[in-house]
Design an enzyme around this catalytic site. Structure first.
Site, PDB file in Angstrom:
ATOM      1  N   GLU A  75       0.921  -1.259  -0.049  1.00  0.00           N
ATOM      2  CA  GLU A  75      -0.056  -0.164  -0.067  1.00  0.00           C
ATOM      3  C   GLU A  75       0.973   1.377  -0.020  1.00  0.00           C
ATOM      4  O   GLU A  75       0.473   2.163  -0.723  1.00  0.00           O
ATOM      5  CB  GLU A  75      -0.941   0.038   1.090  1.00  0.00           C
ATOM      6  N   HIS A  79      -9.842  -0.524  -8.374  1.00  0.00           N
ATOM      7  CA  HIS A  79      -8.973   0.383  -9.132  1.00  0.00           C
ATOM      8  C   HIS A  79      -8.358  -0.038 -10.380  1.00  0.00           C
ATOM      9  O   HIS A  79      -7.854   0.730 -11.147  1.00  0.00           O
ATOM     10  CB  HIS A  79      -7.869   0.299  -8.021  1.00  0.00           C
ATOM     11  N   HIS A 117      -5.916   2.467   2.927  1.00  0.00           N
ATOM     12  CA  HIS A 117      -5.410   0.814   3.148  1.00  0.00           C
ATOM     13  C   HIS A 117      -4.094   0.734   4.031  1.00  0.00           C
ATOM     14  O   HIS A 117      -4.083  -0.334   4.630  1.00  0.00           O
ATOM     15  CB  HIS A 117      -5.197   0.381   1.766  1.00  0.00           C
ATOM     16  N   GLU A 143      -8.309  -3.615  -4.790  1.00  0.00           N
ATOM     17  CA  GLU A 143      -7.512  -3.568  -6.013  1.00  0.00           C
ATOM     18  C   GLU A 143      -8.295  -3.750  -7.644  1.00  0.00           C
ATOM     19  O   GLU A 143      -7.698  -3.538  -8.385  1.00  0.00           O
ATOM     20  CB  GLU A 143      -6.660  -4.691  -5.588  1.00  0.00           C
ATOM     21  N   GLU A 182      -5.315   4.580  -0.974  1.00  0.00           N
ATOM     22  CA  GLU A 182      -4.194   3.690  -0.461  1.00  0.00           C
ATOM     23  C   GLU A 182      -3.620   4.184   0.707  1.00  0.00           C
ATOM     24  O   GLU A 182      -3.308   3.206   1.490  1.00  0.00           O
ATOM     25  CB  GLU A 182      -3.276   3.674  -1.582  1.00  0.00           C
ATOM     26  N   GLU A 214      -1.790  -2.769  -9.274  1.00  0.00           N
ATOM     27  CA  GLU A 214      -3.119  -3.340  -8.622  1.00  0.00           C
ATOM     28  C   GLU A 214      -3.486  -4.941  -8.699  1.00  0.00           C
ATOM     29  O   GLU A 214      -3.730  -5.400  -7.843  1.00  0.00           O
ATOM     30  CB  GLU A 214      -4.426  -2.529  -9.186  1.00  0.00           C
TER      31      GLU A 214
END
Lengths: 80, 189
Positions: free
Chosen positions: B35, B168, B67, B165, B64, B135
């Site tokens: 991340e 994204h 995350h 992921e 991110e 990703e």
């Protein structure tokens, strides 16, 4: 953290998630008018819910005025 | 400018001390496809990406960091009550000697984070293809983490992160198509 706070926090997490998800979608679908409306609805709702949570449990960001004589303070995320 | 929001993007529940699992999770904290790498990569690519993709890189980069905070919370909670003996048995003896119970940007094998993990090429297609690959690699890492973990609470949060992921990656693919369409338009001038 009380069960009520945890529940409301979860609702806010869901509401904010909806905003993030529609926002990312709109970056690559700028002409989707229905999506734009959806994003605005989600944003309005998340804002309302945030206000409610912060009134009960204290500020989440520095942009919310804090009360100076009140210990009400939402815990750090890793202390929940 | 960024404003800190005092909550996690998705709940992280930790019931048991499990330094071994924490060690594995460090792959997503300070690892090549973790991340931190993701947040820094997108953040830094924003300045030279075409206008219509700046917002996407900004918002995904910001997510991110959220995350990163979720992974940090998992690692912290899984190790905070571990004894030196338990940390040693989990392969975190070296980590304990250098950092105590603190977190550090290492991967699962204890290798410290390096900016060499990420790239900014100043070429929109090259950058976005790297982002898609990042990703997909992170998604695969989350899958392996879920496979190796037997903690149902941690796995619930990891499944959320794995799905992010996917989303994204999809958005980055769409961004590539948007830029390609623009390129095609230009060749007809």
């Amino acid at each position: 953290m009380s069960e009520e706070q945890r529940k409301l926090l979860m609702e806010l997490q869901i509401a904010d998630f909806n905003v993030i998800e529609w926002d990312l979608y709109m970056h690559t679908h700028p002409d989707d008018m229905e999506g734009c409306q959806k994003l605005n609805e989600k944003t309005t709702y998340a804002k309302k819910l945030r206000k409610h949570y912060e009134r009960l449990y204290g500020p989440l960001t520095i942009l919310t005025p804090r009360s100076c004589d009140d210990a009400s303070c939402t815990p750090w995320p890793w202390q929940v | 400018m960024w404003i800190y929001d005092k909550k996690l993007q998705y709940p992280v529940v930790v019931r048991d001390t499990n330094p071994r699992l924490a060690k594995y999770l460090m792959e997503q904290y300070g690892g090549a496809d973790g991340e931190l790498a993701a947040a820094l990569r997108y953040q830094n690519q924003r300045y030279t990406i075409p206008e219509k993709v700046i917002g996407l890189l900004t918002d995904i980069s910001t997510e991110e960091f959220g995350h990163l905070e979720m992974i940090a919370t998992m690692i912290y909670k899984l190790t905070k009550d571990a004894t030196p003996e338990q940390l040693k048995a989990a392969g975190l003896g070296e980590h304990f000697v250098a950092h105590g119970h603190a977190l550090f940007y290492n991967n699962a094998a204890g290798v410290p984070f390096t900016a060499a993990y990420i790239q900014a090429k100043g070429d929109p297609i090259a950058d976005l293809y790297e982002d898609i690959a990042a990703e997909e690699k992170a998604r695969a890492t989350y899958q392996w983490l879920i496979d190796i973990s037997d903690d149902p609470y941690i796995n619930d949060s990891l499944r959320f992160l794995r799905e992010r992921e996917n989303v994204h990656s999809m958005r980055f693919r769409e961004a590539v198509e948007m830029l390609k369409e623009d390129q095609v338009k230009k060749t007809f001038f």
